[in-house]
Design a protein around this motif. Structure first.
Motif, PDB file in Angstrom:
ATOM      1  N   SER A 270      -8.256  49.185  -1.151  1.00  0.00           N
ATOM      2  CA  SER A 270      -9.673  49.366  -0.848  1.00  0.00           C
ATOM      3  C   SER A 270      -9.945  50.466   0.237  1.00  0.00           C
ATOM      4  CB  SER A 270     -10.484  48.050  -0.936  1.00  0.00           C
ATOM      5  OG  SER A 270     -10.208  47.562   0.470  1.00  0.00           O
TER       6      SER A 270
ATOM      7  N   ALA B  71       0.092  45.732  -6.822  1.00  0.00           N
ATOM      8  CA  ALA B  71      -1.314  45.932  -7.318  1.00  0.00           C
ATOM      9  C   ALA B  71      -0.886  46.182  -8.785  1.00  0.00           C
ATOM     10  CB  ALA B  71      -1.630  47.365  -6.667  1.00  0.00           C
TER      11      ALA B  71
ATOM     12  N   GLY C  23      -0.702  42.891 -10.254  1.00  0.00           N
ATOM     13  CA  GLY C  23      -2.190  41.978  -9.986  1.00  0.00           C
ATOM     14  C   GLY C  23      -2.175  41.236  -8.882  1.00  0.00           C
TER      15      GLY C  23
ATOM     16  N   ALA D 144      -2.298  42.345  -5.421  1.00  0.00           N
ATOM     17  CA  ALA D 144      -2.783  43.112  -4.404  1.00  0.00           C
ATOM     18  C   ALA D 144      -3.622  44.135  -4.842  1.00  0.00           C
ATOM     19  CB  ALA D 144      -1.859  43.806  -3.408  1.00  0.00           C
ATOM     20  N   SER D 145      -4.771  44.392  -4.083  1.00  0.00           N
ATOM     21  CA  SER D 145      -5.775  45.398  -4.385  1.00  0.00           C
ATOM     22  C   SER D 145      -5.822  46.482  -3.324  1.00  0.00           C
ATOM     23  CB  SER D 145      -7.175  44.899  -4.689  1.00  0.00           C
ATOM     24  OG  SER D 145      -7.663  44.383  -3.494  1.00  0.00           O
TER      25      SER D 145
ATOM     26  N   GLN E 228      -4.327  34.744  -4.505  1.00  0.00           N
ATOM     27  CA  GLN E 228      -4.828  33.428  -3.671  1.00  0.00           C
ATOM     28  C   GLN E 228      -4.575  32.255  -4.504  1.00  0.00           C
ATOM     29  OE1 GLN E 228      -5.929  33.418  -0.589  1.00  0.00           O
ATOM     30  NE2 GLN E 228      -6.344  35.625  -0.148  1.00  0.00           N
TER      31      GLN E 228
ATOM     32  N   THR F 119      -5.303  44.184   0.164  1.00  0.00           N
ATOM     33  CA  THR F 119      -5.838  42.835   0.103  1.00  0.00           C
ATOM     34  C   THR F 119      -5.229  42.010  -0.988  1.00  0.00           C
ATOM     35  OG1 THR F 119      -7.841  44.048   0.853  1.00  0.00           O
ATOM     36  CG2 THR F 119      -8.254  41.624   0.187  1.00  0.00           C
ATOM     37  N   LEU F 120      -5.320  40.613  -0.778  1.00  0.00           N
ATOM     38  CA  LEU F 120      -4.821  39.801  -1.766  1.00  0.00           C
ATOM     39  C   LEU F 120      -5.769  39.677  -2.935  1.00  0.00           C
ATOM     40  CD1 LEU F 120      -2.863  37.144   0.163  1.00  0.00           C
ATOM     41  CD2 LEU F 120      -1.944  38.713  -1.063  1.00  0.00           C
ATOM     42  N   THR F 121      -5.298  39.578  -4.165  1.00  0.00           N
ATOM     43  CA  THR F 121      -6.307  39.402  -5.152  1.00  0.00           C
ATOM     44  C   THR F 121      -6.600  37.936  -5.475  1.00  0.00           C
ATOM     45  OG1 THR F 121      -4.696  39.122  -6.928  1.00  0.00           O
ATOM     46  CG2 THR F 121      -5.500  41.488  -6.599  1.00  0.00           C
ATOM     47  N   PRO F 122      -7.675  37.444  -6.246  1.00  0.00           N
ATOM     48  CA  PRO F 122      -7.784  36.347  -6.520  1.00  0.00           C
ATOM     49  C   PRO F 122      -6.494  35.760  -7.225  1.00  0.00           C
ATOM     50  CG  PRO F 122      -9.853  37.294  -6.831  1.00  0.00           C
ATOM     51  CD  PRO F 122      -8.887  38.553  -6.453  1.00  0.00           C
ATOM     52  N   LYS F 123      -5.960  36.280  -8.099  1.00  0.00           N
ATOM     53  CA  LYS F 123      -4.572  36.002  -8.606  1.00  0.00           C
ATOM     54  C   LYS F 123      -3.755  35.462  -7.567  1.00  0.00           C
ATOM     55  CE  LYS F 123      -0.942  37.441 -11.755  1.00  0.00           C
ATOM     56  NZ  LYS F 123      -0.425  38.521 -12.454  1.00  0.00           N
TER      57      LYS F 123
END
Length: 166
Positions: free
Chosen positions: A86, A78, A81, A83-84, A104, A98-102
């Protein structure tokens, strides 16, 4: 001449081999423009790619690490940058990773490194008497069957009753 850890100091030797392997994988990520990416992120990312968002408990189980190790890795991811965290919509007490757009967007690069590492590991395995992953799996299974602490205690007892060390 390069010195190697004492083969009797098994923990030191295992850490040394892990440092050699992980250190070189980290260098590859650095070369690929991902200096903040750590080799320990890969199992978590692989699990999240395969399963989607997961709780720390589920991630720990999926990758075979402790809850604490999975939590620490998810926190590092996290911060970097990748993972996030929630709240789980089905259970407000649970946090989902969750995987972040970065992350992905970097999956093609990360996947290419995974594939190259697998190829390099196959090459290394061909140079040694037994594939490393197979050996480590056997060791883990044996220690699960009979914990190392139990084995040490039994050896200690044998030494005590025989009047000395073996």
């Amino acid at each position: 001449m390069k010195r190697h850890p004492d083969s009797e100091a098994l923990g030191t030797l295992l850490r040394h081999v892990l440092e050699l392997l992980d250190g070189d994988v980290a260098k590859v990520y650095q070369e690929q423009g991902l200096p903040e990416y750590r080799p320990r992120f890969s199992p978590i990312i692989r699990a999240l790619v395969a399963e989607g968002p997961m709780s720390i408990r589920d991630l720990a189980e999926a990758v075979g690490v402790t809850h604490s190790a999975a939590s620490q890795t998810a926190t590092q991811m996290a911060r970097a940058g990748f993972a996030s965290h929630s709240t789980d919509p089905g259970d407000n007490r649970r946090r989902l990773i969750t995987l972040t757009p970065k992350a992905q967007a970097l999956l093609p690069t990360i996947t290419a490194e995974w594939d190259a590492t697998s190829d390099a590991m196959a090459e290394l395995d061909a140079e040694v008497s037994m594939p490393l992953a197979g050996l480590l799996t056997e060791v883990a299974e044996a220690v699960h069957r009979r914990p190392f602490q139990e084995r040490i205690s039994a050896a200690y007892e044998r030494q005590a009753t025989s009047g000395g060390s073996s």
